[in-house]
Enzyme design. Structure first.
Site, mmCIF file in Angstrom:
data_model
loop_
_atom_site.group_PDB
_atom_site.id
_atom_site.type_symbol
_atom_site.label_atom_id
_atom_site.label_comp_id
_atom_site.label_asym_id
_atom_site.label_seq_id
_atom_site.Cartn_x
_atom_site.Cartn_y
_atom_site.Cartn_z
ATOM 1 N N LYS A 22 0.860 -1.209 0.000
ATOM 2 C CA LYS A 22 0.000 0.000 0.000
ATOM 3 C C LYS A 22 0.889 1.250 0.000
ATOM 4 C CE LYS A 22 -1.712 1.716 4.035
ATOM 5 N NZ LYS A 22 -1.485 3.136 4.272
ATOM 6 N N ASN A 23 1.902 1.260 0.885
ATOM 7 C CA ASN A 23 2.681 2.488 1.079
ATOM 8 C C ASN A 23 3.701 2.742 -0.013
ATOM 9 O OD1 ASN A 23 1.103 2.939 3.268
ATOM 10 N ND2 ASN A 23 2.635 2.333 4.783
ATOM 11 N N CYS A 116 -5.840 12.071 12.037
ATOM 12 C CA CYS A 116 -6.588 10.804 12.117
ATOM 13 C C CYS A 116 -6.388 10.303 13.546
ATOM 14 C CB CYS A 116 -6.047 9.817 11.093
ATOM 15 S SG CYS A 116 -4.351 9.399 11.420
ATOM 16 N N ARG A 121 -1.010 14.443 12.367
ATOM 17 C CA ARG A 121 -0.524 14.246 10.990
ATOM 18 C C ARG A 121 -0.288 15.582 10.271
ATOM 19 N NH1 ARG A 121 -1.820 8.927 9.694
ATOM 20 N NH2 ARG A 121 -0.067 8.973 8.255
ATOM 21 N N ASP A 304 4.070 0.806 12.167
ATOM 22 C CA ASP A 304 2.817 0.195 11.687
ATOM 23 C C ASP A 304 2.595 -1.209 12.226
ATOM 24 O OD1 ASP A 304 2.986 1.750 8.394
ATOM 25 O OD2 ASP A 304 2.390 2.493 10.358
ATOM 26 N N ARG A 398 -8.984 -0.351 4.085
ATOM 27 C CA ARG A 398 -8.152 0.648 3.406
ATOM 28 C C ARG A 398 -6.779 0.089 3.075
ATOM 29 N NH1 ARG A 398 -7.757 6.016 6.658
ATOM 30 N NH2 ARG A 398 -6.091 6.133 5.129
HETATM 31 C C1 EPZ Z 1 3.894 7.024 6.187
HETATM 32 O O1 EPZ Z 1 3.057 8.019 6.761
HETATM 33 C C2 EPZ Z 1 3.028 5.782 6.084
HETATM 34 N N1 EPZ Z 1 1.891 6.035 5.209
HETATM 35 C C3 EPZ Z 1 2.532 5.395 7.476
HETATM 36 O O2 EPZ Z 1 1.770 4.202 7.355
HETATM 37 C C4 EPZ Z 1 3.749 5.114 8.355
HETATM 38 O O3 EPZ Z 1 3.310 4.813 9.662
HETATM 39 C C5 EPZ Z 1 4.640 6.366 8.387
HETATM 40 O O4 EPZ Z 1 5.012 6.737 7.031
HETATM 41 C C6 EPZ Z 1 5.917 6.125 9.192
HETATM 42 O O5 EPZ Z 1 6.615 5.055 8.642
HETATM 43 C C7 EPZ Z 1 2.089 5.990 3.864
HETATM 44 O O6 EPZ Z 1 3.190 5.744 3.383
HETATM 45 C C8 EPZ Z 1 0.892 6.224 2.998
HETATM 46 P P1 EPZ Z 1 5.737 10.491 8.330
HETATM 47 P P2 EPZ Z 1 3.551 9.568 6.792
HETATM 48 O O7 EPZ Z 1 5.598 11.725 7.521
HETATM 49 O O8 EPZ Z 1 4.291 9.880 5.558
HETATM 50 C C9 EPZ Z 1 5.457 13.789 11.728
HETATM 51 C C10 EPZ Z 1 -0.114 2.855 7.626
HETATM 52 O O9 EPZ Z 1 -0.719 2.360 8.605
HETATM 53 N N2 EPZ Z 1 5.366 14.756 10.625
HETATM 54 O O10 EPZ Z 1 6.998 9.686 8.243
HETATM 55 O O11 EPZ Z 1 2.366 10.398 7.154
HETATM 56 C C11 EPZ Z 1 4.187 12.954 11.841
HETATM 57 O O12 EPZ Z 1 3.221 13.661 12.600
HETATM 58 C C12 EPZ Z 1 0.367 4.284 7.692
HETATM 59 O O13 EPZ Z 1 0.118 2.251 6.560
HETATM 60 C C13 EPZ Z 1 5.406 16.116 10.933
HETATM 61 O O14 EPZ Z 1 5.514 16.516 12.090
HETATM 62 O O15 EPZ Z 1 4.540 9.494 8.031
HETATM 63 C C14 EPZ Z 1 4.655 11.721 12.531
HETATM 64 O O16 EPZ Z 1 4.703 11.939 13.924
HETATM 65 C C15 EPZ Z 1 0.108 4.916 9.050
HETATM 66 N N3 EPZ Z 1 5.288 17.013 9.909
HETATM 67 C C16 EPZ Z 1 6.077 11.536 11.989
HETATM 68 O O17 EPZ Z 1 6.468 12.812 11.436
HETATM 69 C C17 EPZ Z 1 5.158 16.611 8.597
HETATM 70 O O18 EPZ Z 1 5.077 17.486 7.700
HETATM 71 C C18 EPZ Z 1 6.181 10.466 10.903
HETATM 72 O O19 EPZ Z 1 5.387 10.882 9.852
HETATM 73 C C19 EPZ Z 1 5.121 15.230 8.314
HETATM 74 C C20 EPZ Z 1 5.230 14.313 9.344
#
Ligand code: EPZ
Length: 419
Positions: A22-23, A116, A121, A304, A398
Site C-alpha cells: 500500500k505504502n 486521524c 498528521r 505500523d 483501506r
Molecule cells: C507514512 O506516513 C506511512 N503512510 C505510514 O503508514 C507510516 O506509519 C509512516 O510513514 C511512518 O513510517 C504511507 O506511506 C501512505 P511520516 P507519513 O511523515 O508519511 C510527523 C499505515 O498504517 N510529521 O513519516 O504520514 C508525523 O506527525 C500508515 O500504513 C510532521 O511533524 O509518516 C509523525 O509523527 C500509518 N510534519 C512523523 O512525522 C510533517 O510534515 C512520521 O510521519 C510530516 C510528518
C-alpha cells in the site's frame, strides 16, 4: 457499517501470497501524474486507499484501466490540478499527489488532509520543503493553492525523516531546474521503490534508501512498466497471526530483507523462522516470550506493526514494553483490546505501554479506530475464546487486500458482514 465476525481458537496454517505494498503503491501511482506517457504498474493491491487515489487521478483527467493487479494510466490529457476535498479527507496520504501535480503543472490546489486517530498528521515539513524549491503557498476558503513559474533545485534538510515529505520532495523536483539534495531523508524501502520506478522512467535520483538523496532535474519521462514491491506490513501482520494462534505459515512473493528487524523480534519471542529467496516460513512457539520494542524510522522497528505486536504480546509469558516514537496517539486500540481481557497500561505521557501477558483472551464486540489498530483487533479475535465482532472494519479495508479470504484459506473462522 462493515464488521468482521471471528470465532477464535483456530490455528493459522498454510501458505499465502504477499500482496503489493500500500505504502509504495500510493506514491508510485502519483508518478503517473508526472509522466504524460503511458505507465503500467503490476502488483497493485486492491485496497480502498488505492481506489481513492485512482478516483482522484480520474478527476484530474487521467485515463485508467485495471485488470486484476495490473493498472494502466495515461495522464496525457491531464487538465485539473485540484484534489477534491472529500477524497483527500478519505485518504490523507493523497497529500503526496501534491508534489506530482505541482511538479508537472506548476500549480496544485488541495485542502489540509487533517489528522486521524493516530495523530495530528501535520504537513509542515512538506510545505517548508516545497517552499524552498520555489513553490508559493496561499490559502483561500480553507483550500491551499501552491504555484510557481519554475521549480528550482535546492539543498533541503528534513527536521524529521518524514516518509511523506521525502516522497513529496522527490516527486516535485523531478523536472526542477538544477539539483535537489535532501538530507535526513526517510530510508523506508517504499522510498527506494518509488525512486526505482522513477529512474526506470528516466529520472535522475541517487541515494534513495539512504539519508542523503540527490535528484538531478530532467526534461522528460518515458513510458514504463513497473512491479510494485511486496507489502512488508501485511507480511508482518500474517506472521504475527500465525504466532498468536500457535500456527505455521509460509508467505510467498515477499521481501525478507525489508523485515529484518521484525523477524529478529519474532525470533526473540520464540518463533522458528526460516527464509528462502522471497519466502518466509514461521512456526509459532508453544508459549510466546515477553519482549521490549521501541518504534523507530526505518531500519528500526516499524510503527505500523506496533499495534499488531501488541495483540501478540497480550498472550506472552511475563510483561512486555512498547515505546512508540513516531506517532503521538497510536494506542487508541488498546482500550478495545482490554475489552477482550488484555492487561495493558499506558504510561510515559501516552508514548509507552506495558503489556502483562494473560492466559485467557475472550471474544467481544470491539471497534476499529484506525487501520493497524483494527488489524490488531482481528488478530486478537483469532486468538480469543468465543466470538469477536470487529466493527468499523472500513478502516481495515483501506490497507489489507482480501484479509478475510486470506485468513479463511489459513483455517480461520472469519466472515465479513455489511449492515
Ligand atoms: C507514512 O506516513 C506511512 N503512510 C505510514 O503508514 C507510516 O506509519 C509512516 O510513514 C511512518 O513510517 C504511507 O506511506 C501512505 P511520516 P507519513 O511523515 O508519511 C510527523 C499505515 O498504517 N510529521 O513519516 O504520514 C508525523 O506527525 C500508515 O500504513 C510532521 O511533524 O509518516 C509523525 O509523527 C500509518 N510534519 C512523523 O512525522 C510533517 O510534515 C512520521 O510521519 C510530516 C510528518
Amino acid at each position: 457499517m462493515i464488521s468482521y465476525v471471528i470465532n477464535g481458537g483456530k490455528e493459522l496454517n498454510g501458505e499465502i501470497k504477499n500482496s503489493g505494498s500500500k505504502n509504495s503503491a500510493l506514491p508510485i501511482l502519483a508518478t503517473a501524474i508526472l509522466n504524460p506517457n503511458p505507465v503500467v504498474f503490476y502488483n497493485v493491491p486492491d485496497i480502498d486507499d488505492v481506489k481513492t487515489t485512482l478516483k482522484i487521478l480520474k478527476v484530474l483527467g487521467c485515463k485508467i484501466t485495471r485488470e486484476c493487479d495490473k493498472i494502466t494510466i495515461s495522464s496525457f490529457n491531464l487538465k485539473k490540478t485540484e484534489i477534491p476535498e472529500e477524497l483527500m479527507h478519505r485518504c490523507r496520504s493523497t497529500v503526496i499527489l501534491v508534489g506530482a501535480i505541482v511538479g508537472r503543472m506548476k500549480r496544485a490546489t488541495f485542502s489540509f488532509p487533517g489528522g486521524c486517530n493516530i495523530g495530528a498528521r501535520p504537513i509542515n515539513l512538506h510545505i517548508k520543503a516545497l517552499k524552498e524549491l520555489g513553490i508559493r503557498f496561499t490559502e483561500k476558503q480553507n483550500k491551499i493553492i501552491c504555484a510557481t513559474k519554475t521549480i528550482r533545485g535546492a539543498k533541503l534538510q528534513l527536521e524529521f525523516p518524514s516518509v511523506g515529505a521525502t516522497e513529496n520532495i522527490i516527486l516535485s523536483s523531478i523536472y526542477a531546474k538544477g539539483v535537489t539534495r535532501i538530507s535526513n531523508a526517510a530510508k523506508e524501502p517504499e522510498i527506494k521503490d518509488l525512486a526505482n520506478c522513477l529512474k526506470k522512467m528516466g529520472a535522475k535520483i541517487y541515494g534513495a534508501g539512504t539519508s542523503n538523496i540527490k535528484i538531478v532535474g530532467v526534461n522528460k519521462l518515458n513510458p514504463v512498466q513497473y512491479k510494485i514491491m511486496p507489502d512488508r506490513i501485511e507480511a508482518g501482520t500474517f506472521l504475527c497471526g500465525a504466532a498468536i494462534t500457535h500456527g505455521k505459515i509460509r508467505i510467498t512473493n515477499t521481501n525478507p530483507s525489508d523485515l529484518s528487524n521484525v523477524l529478529y523480534k519474532l525470533k526473540e519471542i520464540g518463533c522458528d523462522i526460516s527464509i528462502k529467496n522471497n519466502e518466509i516460513c514461521l512456526k509459532a512457539p508453544k508459549k510466546i516470550k515477553s519482549i521490549s520494542i521501541s518504534t523507530e524510522p526505518y531500519p528500526g522497528f516499524p510503527t505500523d506493526l506496533e499495534p499488531i505486536f501488541t495483540a501478540l504480546l497480550t498472550k506472552a509469558k511475563g510483561t512486555s514494553k512498547i515505546e512508540e516514537n513516531i506517532f503521538e496517539n497510536r494506542f487508541e486500540f488498546c482500550k478495545e483490546l482490554s475489552k477482550m481481557g488484555a492487561d495493558i497500561k499506558i504510561n510515559k505521557n501516552g508514548r509507552e505501554i506495558s503489556i502483562k501477558g494473560v492466559e485467557k483472551i475472550s471474544g467481544n464486540v470491539v471497534k476499529s479506530k484506525d487501520l493497524r489498530g483494527g488489524a490488531s483487533l482481528v488478530l486478537e479475535g483469532l486468538a480469543a475464546e468465543g466470538k469477536t465482532v470487529v466493527e468499523d472494519a472500513e478502516y481495515i479495508l483501506r490497507g489489507y487486500e482480501k484479509l478475510d479470504e486470506k485468513l479463511l484459506s489459513l483455517g480461520a473462522n472469519i466472515k465479513i458482514i455489511n449492515k
